[in-house]
Motif scaffolding. Structure first.
Motif, PDB file in Angstrom:
ATOM      1  N   VAL A  87     -57.878  57.817  45.440  1.00  0.00           N
ATOM      2  CA  VAL A  87     -57.549  59.235  45.625  1.00  0.00           C
ATOM      3  C   VAL A  87     -58.057  59.689  46.990  1.00  0.00           C
ATOM      4  O   VAL A  87     -58.886  59.014  47.617  1.00  0.00           O
ATOM      5  N   PRO A  88     -57.575  60.850  47.485  1.00  0.00           N
ATOM      6  CA  PRO A  88     -58.123  61.393  48.729  1.00  0.00           C
ATOM      7  C   PRO A  88     -59.595  61.768  48.564  1.00  0.00           C
ATOM      8  O   PRO A  88     -60.071  62.002  47.452  1.00  0.00           O
ATOM      9  N   LEU A  89     -60.310  61.838  49.668  1.00  0.00           N
ATOM     10  CA  LEU A  89     -61.745  62.120  49.627  1.00  0.00           C
ATOM     11  C   LEU A  89     -62.045  63.537  49.141  1.00  0.00           C
ATOM     12  O   LEU A  89     -63.116  63.785  48.589  1.00  0.00           O
ATOM     13  N   ASN A  90     -61.104  64.464  49.318  1.00  0.00           N
ATOM     14  CA  ASN A  90     -61.376  65.853  48.935  1.00  0.00           C
ATOM     15  C   ASN A  90     -60.959  66.161  47.501  1.00  0.00           C
ATOM     16  O   ASN A  90     -61.066  67.299  47.064  1.00  0.00           O
ATOM     17  N   LEU A  91     -60.484  65.179  46.739  1.00  0.00           N
ATOM     18  CA  LEU A  91     -60.079  65.405  45.348  1.00  0.00           C
ATOM     19  C   LEU A  91     -61.299  65.237  44.449  1.00  0.00           C
ATOM     20  O   LEU A  91     -62.048  64.275  44.584  1.00  0.00           O
ATOM     21  N   ASN A  92     -61.492  66.179  43.507  1.00  0.00           N
ATOM     22  CA  ASN A  92     -62.643  66.077  42.613  1.00  0.00           C
ATOM     23  C   ASN A  92     -62.185  65.725  41.199  1.00  0.00           C
ATOM     24  O   ASN A  92     -60.992  65.575  40.926  1.00  0.00           O
ATOM     25  N   LYS A  93     -63.130  65.612  40.273  1.00  0.00           N
ATOM     26  CA  LYS A  93     -62.833  65.163  38.914  1.00  0.00           C
ATOM     27  C   LYS A  93     -61.954  66.156  38.157  1.00  0.00           C
ATOM     28  O   LYS A  93     -61.065  65.759  37.403  1.00  0.00           O
ATOM     29  N   LEU A  94     -62.193  67.449  38.360  1.00  0.00           N
ATOM     30  CA  LEU A  94     -61.384  68.454  37.674  1.00  0.00           C
ATOM     31  C   LEU A  94     -59.941  68.440  38.172  1.00  0.00           C
ATOM     32  O   LEU A  94     -59.002  68.647  37.402  1.00  0.00           O
ATOM     33  N   ASP A  95     -59.767  68.199  39.483  1.00  0.00           N
ATOM     34  CA  ASP A  95     -58.419  68.167  40.047  1.00  0.00           C
ATOM     35  C   ASP A  95     -57.597  67.028  39.453  1.00  0.00           C
ATOM     36  O   ASP A  95     -56.431  67.210  39.104  1.00  0.00           O
ATOM     37  N   ILE A  96     -58.180  65.828  39.345  1.00  0.00           N
ATOM     38  CA  ILE A  96     -57.413  64.704  38.804  1.00  0.00           C
ATOM     39  C   ILE A  96     -57.144  64.901  37.309  1.00  0.00           C
ATOM     40  O   ILE A  96     -56.082  64.531  36.805  1.00  0.00           O
ATOM     41  N   ARG A  97     -58.070  65.534  36.604  1.00  0.00           N
ATOM     42  CA  ARG A  97     -57.843  65.802  35.181  1.00  0.00           C
ATOM     43  C   ARG A  97     -56.691  66.790  35.004  1.00  0.00           C
ATOM     44  O   ARG A  97     -55.796  66.579  34.182  1.00  0.00           O
ATOM     45  N   ASP A  98     -56.682  67.879  35.801  1.00  0.00           N
ATOM     46  CA  ASP A  98     -55.596  68.862  35.728  1.00  0.00           C
ATOM     47  C   ASP A  98     -54.265  68.242  36.145  1.00  0.00           C
ATOM     48  O   ASP A  98     -53.226  68.510  35.529  1.00  0.00           O
ATOM     49  N   TYR A  99     -54.291  67.444  37.184  1.00  0.00           N
ATOM     50  CA  TYR A  99     -53.056  66.847  37.699  1.00  0.00           C
ATOM     51  C   TYR A  99     -52.424  65.932  36.661  1.00  0.00           C
ATOM     52  O   TYR A  99     -51.222  66.005  36.397  1.00  0.00           O
ATOM     53  N   LEU A 100     -53.209  65.052  36.049  1.00  0.00           N
ATOM     54  CA  LEU A 100     -52.657  64.103  35.085  1.00  0.00           C
ATOM     55  C   LEU A 100     -52.150  64.816  33.824  1.00  0.00           C
ATOM     56  O   LEU A 100     -51.180  64.373  33.209  1.00  0.00           O
ATOM     57  N   TRP A 101     -52.788  65.916  33.442  1.00  0.00           N
ATOM     58  CA  TRP A 101     -52.330  66.627  32.246  1.00  0.00           C
ATOM     59  C   TRP A 101     -51.050  67.410  32.528  1.00  0.00           C
ATOM     60  O   TRP A 101     -50.096  67.365  31.775  1.00  0.00           O
TER      61      TRP A 101
END
Length: 199
Positions: free
Chosen positions: A43-57
């Protein structure tokens, strides 16, 4: 007449960050050592855990149970990649890579790898990469210390001769190799060669 609304399955509590057209890419990595309920992304360096969770859902409807992330530092290299002539002793560290491993409720099965890559012309791609690497080796500072291809082939021939795998065949002199143009004539007959006196 009123229509009944379709009940929607309530998802996990998500963040309120709205991303309509994301300007980043997630790269899914094959991880044969992990269980099938885990998936790893670059993932990009500026992506956090909440962002990837929201994106995948929101995009794929995949509920994420937990997320682990770590940043992998790259090795130091000489000069920047892609330089035509790498400069010696100019050190460069590529940008770090951020990886995230998520845990899902349902397992994910990777599709089987194709047996042949002819559709993607992989042979040409590999040949071009090999040729590029050989050209880059010529411009490295330690390229003069490495033996050339001709020297390697001579060493292999000598080793085969010593082991008895090949036989030594001397060059045969062919008698009729030169044209016979007539009798031999001495060219310089009037040259006086005097003896050198010893002192």
């Amino acid at each position: 007449m009123a229509t009944k609304l379709i009940p929607r399955i309530p998802g996990p509590r998500l963040g309120r960050k709205e991303i309509y057209l994301p300007n980043f890419t997630l790269q899914l990595i094959r991880t044969p050592n992990l269980p099938p309920t885990y998936a790893t992304f670059i993932v990009p360096l500026n992506l956090n855990k909440l962002d990837i969770r929201d994106y995948l859902w929101n995009v794929y409807g995949v509920p994420v149970l937990s997320v682990r992330s770590y940043i992998q530092q790259q090795k130091i290299r000489q000069d920047k990649p892609g330089a035509k002539r790498p400069s010696p002793r100019r050190w460069y560290r590529p940008r770090s890579i951020k990886k995230m491993t998520i845990e899902m409720e349902q397992p994910f099965a990777w599709p089987e790898a194709p047996e042949s890559f002819e559709e993607w012309d992989k042979d040409t791609f590999d040949a071009a990469n090999k040729d590029r690497e050989e050209q880059e080796k010529q411009f490295r500072p330690d390229s003069r210390k490495e033996p050339t291809k001709e020297r390697k082939s001579i060493a292999e021939q000598a080793k085969a001769l010593l082991e008895g795998k090949q036989k030594w065949v001397p060059n045969k002199i062919v008698e009729d190799e030169w044209e016979d143009v007539g009798e031999e004539v001495e060219v310089e007959t009037d040259v006086d060669v005097s003896k050198v006196e010893k002192s």
